[in-house]
Motif scaffolding. Sequence first.
Motif, PDB file in Angstrom:
ATOM      1  N   MET A 139      -3.643  -8.412 -17.385  1.00  0.00           N
ATOM      2  CA  MET A 139      -2.480  -8.054 -16.557  1.00  0.00           C
ATOM      3  C   MET A 139      -2.950  -7.222 -15.364  1.00  0.00           C
ATOM      4  O   MET A 139      -3.713  -6.282 -15.507  1.00  0.00           O
ATOM      5  N   GLU A 140      -2.463  -7.566 -14.206  1.00  0.00           N
ATOM      6  CA  GLU A 140      -2.855  -6.897 -12.975  1.00  0.00           C
ATOM      7  C   GLU A 140      -2.199  -5.514 -12.899  1.00  0.00           C
ATOM      8  O   GLU A 140      -1.042  -5.341 -13.269  1.00  0.00           O
ATOM      9  N   ALA A 141      -2.943  -4.511 -12.437  1.00  0.00           N
ATOM     10  CA  ALA A 141      -2.408  -3.156 -12.314  1.00  0.00           C
ATOM     11  C   ALA A 141      -1.265  -3.131 -11.300  1.00  0.00           C
ATOM     12  O   ALA A 141      -1.337  -3.811 -10.273  1.00  0.00           O
ATOM     13  N   PRO A 142      -0.212  -2.349 -11.585  1.00  0.00           N
ATOM     14  CA  PRO A 142       0.959  -2.338 -10.708  1.00  0.00           C
ATOM     15  C   PRO A 142       0.636  -2.039  -9.251  1.00  0.00           C
ATOM     16  O   PRO A 142       1.222  -2.648  -8.351  1.00  0.00           O
ATOM     17  N   GLN A 143      -0.317  -1.124  -9.008  1.00  0.00           N
ATOM     18  CA  GLN A 143      -0.605  -0.790  -7.605  1.00  0.00           C
ATOM     19  C   GLN A 143      -1.215  -1.973  -6.863  1.00  0.00           C
ATOM     20  O   GLN A 143      -1.019  -2.115  -5.659  1.00  0.00           O
ATOM     21  N   TYR A 144      -1.942  -2.848  -7.583  1.00  0.00           N
ATOM     22  CA  TYR A 144      -2.511  -4.027  -6.933  1.00  0.00           C
ATOM     23  C   TYR A 144      -1.432  -5.056  -6.636  1.00  0.00           C
ATOM     24  O   TYR A 144      -1.455  -5.708  -5.593  1.00  0.00           O
ATOM     25  N   VAL A 145      -0.489  -5.197  -7.559  1.00  0.00           N
ATOM     26  CA  VAL A 145       0.619  -6.120  -7.322  1.00  0.00           C
ATOM     27  C   VAL A 145       1.440  -5.626  -6.134  1.00  0.00           C
ATOM     28  O   VAL A 145       1.787  -6.393  -5.234  1.00  0.00           O
ATOM     29  N   ALA A 146       1.738  -4.324  -6.092  1.00  0.00           N
ATOM     30  CA  ALA A 146       2.513  -3.752  -4.986  1.00  0.00           C
ATOM     31  C   ALA A 146       1.790  -3.975  -3.659  1.00  0.00           C
ATOM     32  O   ALA A 146       2.410  -4.351  -2.664  1.00  0.00           O
ATOM     33  N   ASP A 192       8.006  -0.758  -5.026  1.00  0.00           N
ATOM     34  CA  ASP A 192       7.805   0.044  -6.229  1.00  0.00           C
ATOM     35  C   ASP A 192       7.846  -0.879  -7.435  1.00  0.00           C
ATOM     36  O   ASP A 192       8.710  -1.754  -7.520  1.00  0.00           O
ATOM     37  N   ILE A 193       6.939  -0.660  -8.373  1.00  0.00           N
ATOM     38  CA  ILE A 193       6.901  -1.485  -9.578  1.00  0.00           C
ATOM     39  C   ILE A 193       7.053  -0.585 -10.799  1.00  0.00           C
ATOM     40  O   ILE A 193       6.373   0.431 -10.928  1.00  0.00           O
ATOM     41  N   ARG A 194       7.990  -0.954 -11.656  1.00  0.00           N
ATOM     42  CA  ARG A 194       8.215  -0.263 -12.928  1.00  0.00           C
ATOM     43  C   ARG A 194       8.228  -1.334 -14.013  1.00  0.00           C
ATOM     44  O   ARG A 194       9.196  -2.079 -14.120  1.00  0.00           O
ATOM     45  N   GLY A 195       7.152  -1.401 -14.769  1.00  0.00           N
ATOM     46  CA  GLY A 195       7.066  -2.437 -15.798  1.00  0.00           C
ATOM     47  C   GLY A 195       7.089  -3.810 -15.151  1.00  0.00           C
ATOM     48  O   GLY A 195       6.255  -4.107 -14.306  1.00  0.00           O
ATOM     49  N   ASP A 196       8.062  -4.643 -15.548  1.00  0.00           N
ATOM     50  CA  ASP A 196       8.142  -5.988 -14.962  1.00  0.00           C
ATOM     51  C   ASP A 196       9.212  -6.066 -13.874  1.00  0.00           C
ATOM     52  O   ASP A 196       9.662  -7.140 -13.513  1.00  0.00           O
ATOM     53  N   GLN A 197       9.611  -4.896 -13.353  1.00  0.00           N
ATOM     54  CA  GLN A 197      10.625  -4.830 -12.302  1.00  0.00           C
ATOM     55  C   GLN A 197       9.965  -4.443 -10.983  1.00  0.00           C
ATOM     56  O   GLN A 197       9.163  -3.508 -10.937  1.00  0.00           O
ATOM     57  N   LEU A 198      10.309  -5.156  -9.922  1.00  0.00           N
ATOM     58  CA  LEU A 198       9.790  -4.849  -8.591  1.00  0.00           C
ATOM     59  C   LEU A 198      10.982  -4.487  -7.702  1.00  0.00           C
ATOM     60  O   LEU A 198      11.961  -5.220  -7.649  1.00  0.00           O
ATOM     61  N   PHE A 199      10.881  -3.328  -7.058  1.00  0.00           N
ATOM     62  CA  PHE A 199      11.954  -2.837  -6.204  1.00  0.00           C
ATOM     63  C   PHE A 199      11.502  -2.851  -4.750  1.00  0.00           C
ATOM     64  O   PHE A 199      10.444  -2.314  -4.428  1.00  0.00           O
ATOM     65  N   ALA A 217       4.993 -12.328  -6.186  1.00  0.00           N
ATOM     66  CA  ALA A 217       4.916 -11.772  -7.546  1.00  0.00           C
ATOM     67  C   ALA A 217       5.928 -12.485  -8.438  1.00  0.00           C
ATOM     68  O   ALA A 217       6.910 -11.891  -8.878  1.00  0.00           O
ATOM     69  N   PRO A 218       5.697 -13.774  -8.713  1.00  0.00           N
ATOM     70  CA  PRO A 218       6.694 -14.558  -9.465  1.00  0.00           C
ATOM     71  C   PRO A 218       6.894 -14.079 -10.897  1.00  0.00           C
ATOM     72  O   PRO A 218       7.894 -14.407 -11.530  1.00  0.00           O
ATOM     73  N   GLU A 219       5.946 -13.276 -11.405  1.00  0.00           N
ATOM     74  CA  GLU A 219       6.051 -12.806 -12.784  1.00  0.00           C
ATOM     75  C   GLU A 219       6.993 -11.610 -12.918  1.00  0.00           C
ATOM     76  O   GLU A 219       7.304 -11.188 -14.033  1.00  0.00           O
ATOM     77  N   LEU A 220       7.444 -11.053 -11.801  1.00  0.00           N
ATOM     78  CA  LEU A 220       8.285  -9.853 -11.837  1.00  0.00           C
ATOM     79  C   LEU A 220       9.727 -10.174 -11.463  1.00  0.00           C
ATOM     80  O   LEU A 220      10.005 -11.140 -10.768  1.00  0.00           O
ATOM     81  N   HIS A 221      10.641  -9.321 -11.943  1.00  0.00           N
ATOM     82  CA  HIS A 221      12.046  -9.410 -11.553  1.00  0.00           C
ATOM     83  C   HIS A 221      12.210  -8.589 -10.282  1.00  0.00           C
ATOM     84  O   HIS A 221      12.003  -7.379 -10.298  1.00  0.00           O
ATOM     85  N   VAL A 222      12.592  -9.240  -9.188  1.00  0.00           N
ATOM     86  CA  VAL A 222      12.691  -8.567  -7.895  1.00  0.00           C
ATOM     87  C   VAL A 222      14.101  -8.013  -7.705  1.00  0.00           C
ATOM     88  O   VAL A 222      15.086  -8.730  -7.858  1.00  0.00           O
ATOM     89  N   HIS A 223      14.173  -6.717  -7.387  1.00  0.00           N
ATOM     90  CA  HIS A 223      15.433  -6.055  -7.048  1.00  0.00           C
ATOM     91  C   HIS A 223      15.375  -5.716  -5.568  1.00  0.00           C
ATOM     92  O   HIS A 223      14.597  -4.857  -5.153  1.00  0.00           O
TER      93      HIS A 223
END
Length: 82
Positions: A1-8, A29-36, A58-64
């Motif tokens: 799993m990719e680190a949140p800061q890299y996904v951001a 901002d990324i919190r778990g599988d949520q991207l804001f 970031a198709p693996e995350l839920h985008v808000h």
Amino acid sequence: MEAPQYVAARVQQALAEDGRTHELGIRVDIRGDQLFLRGQVSGTEQRERLGQVAREAAPELHVHNEINVVEATAPGEDEHLD
């Protein structure tokens, strides 16, 4: 799993470089599988495009999409706040 800061960072890079958006001032901002997405843009279409690019990056995350749309006033006009 990719680190949140890299996904951001990947999403921010996509928002900056994608021809549909070219947007630098958006916070990711990324919190778990949520991207804001947070920030301000001058139009609804741009807000929607930013959400789309983020989902593609970031198709693996839920985008808000919490980006605010700020109506740009013409130069020289006073802003009227109600």
